[in-house]
Design a protein around this motif. Structure first.
Motif, short mmCIF file in Angstrom:
data_model
loop_
_atom_site.label_atom_id
_atom_site.label_comp_id
_atom_site.label_asym_id
_atom_site.label_seq_id
_atom_site.Cartn_x
_atom_site.Cartn_y
_atom_site.Cartn_z
N THR A 161 8.80 6.87 -1.08
CA THR A 161 7.78 6.30 -1.97
C THR A 161 8.20 4.93 -2.47
OG1 THR A 161 7.08 8.51 -2.66
CG2 THR A 161 6.43 6.67 -4.06
N SER A 162 9.46 4.80 -2.86
CA SER A 162 9.96 3.52 -3.36
C SER A 162 9.88 2.45 -2.27
CB SER A 162 11.40 3.66 -3.86
OG SER A 162 11.47 4.56 -4.94
N ARG A 163 10.23 2.81 -1.04
CA ARG A 163 10.16 1.83 0.05
C ARG A 163 8.73 1.45 0.36
NH1 ARG A 163 14.62 4.31 4.37
NH2 ARG A 163 16.49 3.75 3.16
N LEU A 164 7.84 2.44 0.37
CA LEU A 164 6.43 2.15 0.63
C LEU A 164 5.85 1.28 -0.47
CD1 LEU A 164 3.82 2.59 2.25
CD2 LEU A 164 3.45 4.69 0.93
N GLN A 165 6.19 1.60 -1.70
CA GLN A 165 5.71 0.81 -2.83
C GLN A 165 6.16 -0.64 -2.70
OE1 GLN A 165 6.88 2.39 -6.65
NE2 GLN A 165 6.95 0.35 -7.54
N SER A 166 7.43 -0.83 -2.34
CA SER A 166 7.95 -2.19 -2.18
C SER A 166 7.26 -2.92 -1.03
CB SER A 166 9.47 -2.14 -1.93
OG SER A 166 9.99 -3.42 -1.68
N ALA A 167 7.01 -2.21 0.08
CA ALA A 167 6.38 -2.84 1.23
C ALA A 167 4.95 -3.27 0.93
CB ALA A 167 6.40 -1.88 2.42
N VAL A 168 4.20 -2.42 0.24
CA VAL A 168 2.82 -2.76 -0.09
C VAL A 168 2.78 -3.91 -1.08
CG1 VAL A 168 0.70 -1.90 -1.15
CG2 VAL A 168 1.98 -0.44 0.41
N MET A 169 3.70 -3.91 -2.04
CA MET A 169 3.74 -5.01 -3.00
C MET A 169 4.02 -6.33 -2.29
SD MET A 169 2.99 -3.78 -5.89
CE MET A 169 2.92 -2.23 -6.76
N MET A 170 4.94 -6.30 -1.32
CA MET A 170 5.27 -7.53 -0.60
C MET A 170 4.07 -8.06 0.17
SD MET A 170 8.28 -8.46 -1.33
CE MET A 170 8.47 -9.70 -0.06
N ALA A 171 3.21 -7.15 0.64
CA ALA A 171 2.02 -7.58 1.38
C ALA A 171 1.06 -8.35 0.49
CB ALA A 171 1.32 -6.37 2.00
N ARG A 172 1.12 -8.12 -0.82
CA ARG A 172 0.23 -8.82 -1.76
C ARG A 172 0.85 -10.09 -2.33
NH1 ARG A 172 -3.80 -6.26 -4.85
NH2 ARG A 172 -2.94 -7.31 -6.66
N MET A 173 2.11 -10.35 -1.97
CA MET A 173 2.79 -11.49 -2.55
C MET A 173 2.30 -12.81 -1.96
SD MET A 173 4.86 -10.50 -4.89
CE MET A 173 5.83 -9.13 -5.49
N GLN A 174 2.23 -13.82 -2.81
CA GLN A 174 1.89 -15.17 -2.39
C GLN A 174 2.83 -16.15 -3.09
OE1 GLN A 174 -2.23 -15.91 -3.27
NE2 GLN A 174 -2.95 -15.01 -1.36
#
Length: 604
Positions: free
Chosen positions: A269-282
């Motif tokens: 869950t922590s890894r998925l959360q981090s990956a999804v957050m990175m996808a929203r980063m600008q």
């Protein structure tokens, strides 16, 4: 428009807005270094790309603007006529007009023809002087230089609007647009300097629009609708809540196999959360790119000489935060030039360089990002702030006398506060600063101010990397759970922190010989008081001030998914949101600043 045309128009708007946001910065650099042919060619290509898309989609008003700028730029490219101050001013006005037109297209508003005065300003005189003639001097003694941190070129989107037009119409012209005169191809962009991240020389310009991706490279990126990313964030949030629930249940069941499964789920869950957050980063550079043009426009209006230094533009934030920070930063940068930087004559008289410096920088600090707006201007006089606040009735004389110089600087954030005696188009320091602070607080961030008379002022904004999931400290009051943003928690005191004292009717707690305001969450909520010895105190940070919040119990740290407040609590001070915690109960997220503002009044 049909489905295909609507999709093409949406893609055109995305790319055209990116180009327009870069053009303002590139034109400032070109004005400072008019012999930079790479920058000139990049600017020309930007207008040409927008013109091609606008012609294909039948926006003749936009085509007219781009075509007029193209003609003026092409005369400079061919050596027929150098760009003078009037040409730079007119091109910047054209950029503003294109931005307005793109907004109109996005909202379905019919475009109006461009002003003839703008087209006339871009047209070449009948008898142009020789190429060797010097450019006309600017009408005002303004010098705006830009120094930027040169970073690696961003990856090009897989969608290429010009390539689409070429595929639809061949390599010839685009219907509705005038073919551009032949011109030398843009030179290859200079490679980024290796090693040190320090800003390059003033004469350098921001990285131009990246070259077309070579075959195969475009397959590494894909454009995704933001709504899909938001949906993924919501699903990950629900998964985080489920994980927290399992972690709460696990100790009661005492099952070894369940322990292993929950541990694996926690890691995934922590890894998925981090990956999804990175996808929203600008990168914050998407906001920073507008400030060179802003600095130029404000400096020209105020007849000042200003150098804008941009650092850390590649620092990444959640896209929602990047957009939300735009207005506060515009206000701070504009005010730094307006009231921070002195006039050239004043700077020389004070022994300073004629040109002032405004530094805009960003860097990541753990799970937060710090953005700094610093100027080397006159600074802010705390005593002047003290007198002005008293004169306006914002604070009484007795209270003002007790304020330290650092606390006086905080007066700038009071609603309606200003040290300016005259109103102008450019608001002075203090006008709207309460709005800046409120906006930053809405983003779960903070803004701090430091100033030294004669040496300048520094505003530091700290915001979390994302607003979707918030690290908190959970506290309990009877059977209810409340969440405090962990970034505002300084420390948790022992269960018996000592006896309180009262100063001016306000309960205080002596913490290592430093008296801090003591607020009772029970009193704030209107519940019966309890002895302090039976409670736990949490030290919280609100701007430059710290205070103690007394609660029944501290439950521990937990990441929560922020949800909207219930309707009955919306708009009430002291509440920032709501969430579900691991045991399934709803927890209200408390606003640390709102607690202090309203709690002081209740404690008295």
């Amino acid at each position: 428009m049909g489905t295909v045309e609507s999709g093409i128009c949406a893609d055109f708007l995305v790319e055209a807005r990116e180009i327009v946001s870069q053009l303002g910065e590139q034109m400032v650099v070109l004005e400072h270094t008019p012999d930079d042919r790479d920058c000139l060619n990049t600017v020309f290509r930007g207008f040409h790309t927008i013109k091609g898309g606008a012609g294909f989609l039948d926006f003749p008003q936009m085509v007219s603007v781009c075509h007029a700028v193209e003609d003026r730029l092409n005369a400079a490219r061919s050596g027929e006529r150098t760009l003078d101050a009037g040409a730079f001013d007119a091109t910047q006005q054209a950029i503003d007009l294109l931005a307005d037109m793109l907004d109109a297209v996005a909202t379905g508003v019919t475009l109006q023809p461009p002003p003839e005065s703008l087209l006339d300003a871009l047209r070449l005189p009948a008898a142009a002087p020789a190429a060797s003639a010097p450019a006309a001097a600017p009408p005002t003694p303004v010098a705006v230089a830009v120094a930027v941190e040169r970073a690696a070129d961003p990856v090009e989107d897989d969608f290429d609007f010009e390539a689409l037009l070429d595929s639809l119409h061949g390599k010839g012209g685009v219907p509705g647009s005038t073919p551009a005169p032949a011109a030398p191809a843009p030179a290859a962009a200079a490679s980024p300097p290796a090693g040190s991240p320090a800003p390059v020389a003033v004469a350098s310009h921001p990285a131009a629009r990246p070259a077309r991706a070579v075959a195969g490279e475009s397959d590494t990126t894909v454009r995704v609708d933001v709504r899909r990313l938001d949906a993924m964030i919501n699903l990950v949030g629900e998964l985080v809540l489920a994980r927290n629930r399992l972690k709460t249940i696990r100790p009661r069941l005492r099952d070894e196999e369940l322990d292993r499964a929950v541990t694996s789920l926690d890691v995934a869950t922590s890894r998925l959360q981090s990956a999804v957050m990175m996808a929203r980063m600008q990168p914050v550079g998407r906001v920073f790119s507008r400030f060179p043009k802003l600095a130029r426009d404000v400096a020209r209006q105020l007849r000042k000489s200003v150098e804008l230094v941009v650092e850390g533009a590649d620092t990444e934030l959640d896209r929602n935060l990047v957009e939300a920070l735009s207005d506060p930063l515009v206000h701070l940068v504009r005010n730094a030039i307006d009231h921070g930087i002195e006039a050239p004559a004043q700077r020389l008289a004070a022994g300073k360089p004629e040109s002032g410096t405004v530094r805009l920088s960003a860097q990541q600090e753990g799970d937060h990002v710090s953005i700094v707006v610093r100027d080397d201007g006159a600074g802010i006089d705390p005593e002047k702030l003290r007198r002005s606040a008293c004169d306006k009735g914002l604070i009484d004389q007795e209270g003002a006398a007790r304020l330290s110089p650092e606390e006086c600087l905080q007066l700038i954030f009071l609603p309606g506060f200003s040290t300016r005696s005259e109103v102008s188009d450019l608001s002075g320091r203090g006008v709207g600063m309460d709005v800046v602070q409120s906006r930053i607080r809405e983003l779960s961030g903070s803004v701090q101010i430091q100033s030294e008379i004669g040496h300048g002022t520094c505003f530091t904004i700290r915001v979390p990397l994302t607003l979707a999931i918030l690290p908190t400290l959970l506290v309990e009051l009877e059977d209810d759970v409340y969440a405090l943003p962990l970034v505002r928690v300084v420390e948790v005191l022992s269960s018996d922190p000592g006896r309180p004292m009262v100063l001016d009717g306000q309960p205080m707690l002596d913490l290592r010989r430093r008296p801090l305001p003591l607020l009772s969450l029970r009193v704030w909520l209107g519940l019966p008081e309890a002895p302090l010895s039976a409670q736990t105190c949490v030290v919280l940070q609100s701007g430059e001030q710290r205070y103690c919040l007394a609660v029944d119990r501290v439950r521990g740290r937990e990441e929560v998914v922020i949800k909207a407040l219930p309707r009955t609590l919306r708009g009430l001070p002291g509440y920032a949101g709501a969430s579900l915690v691991g045991d399934g109960r709803m927890a209200l997220i408390l606003d640390v600043d709102g607690l202090l503002r309203t709690g002081l009044g209740k404690e008295r």
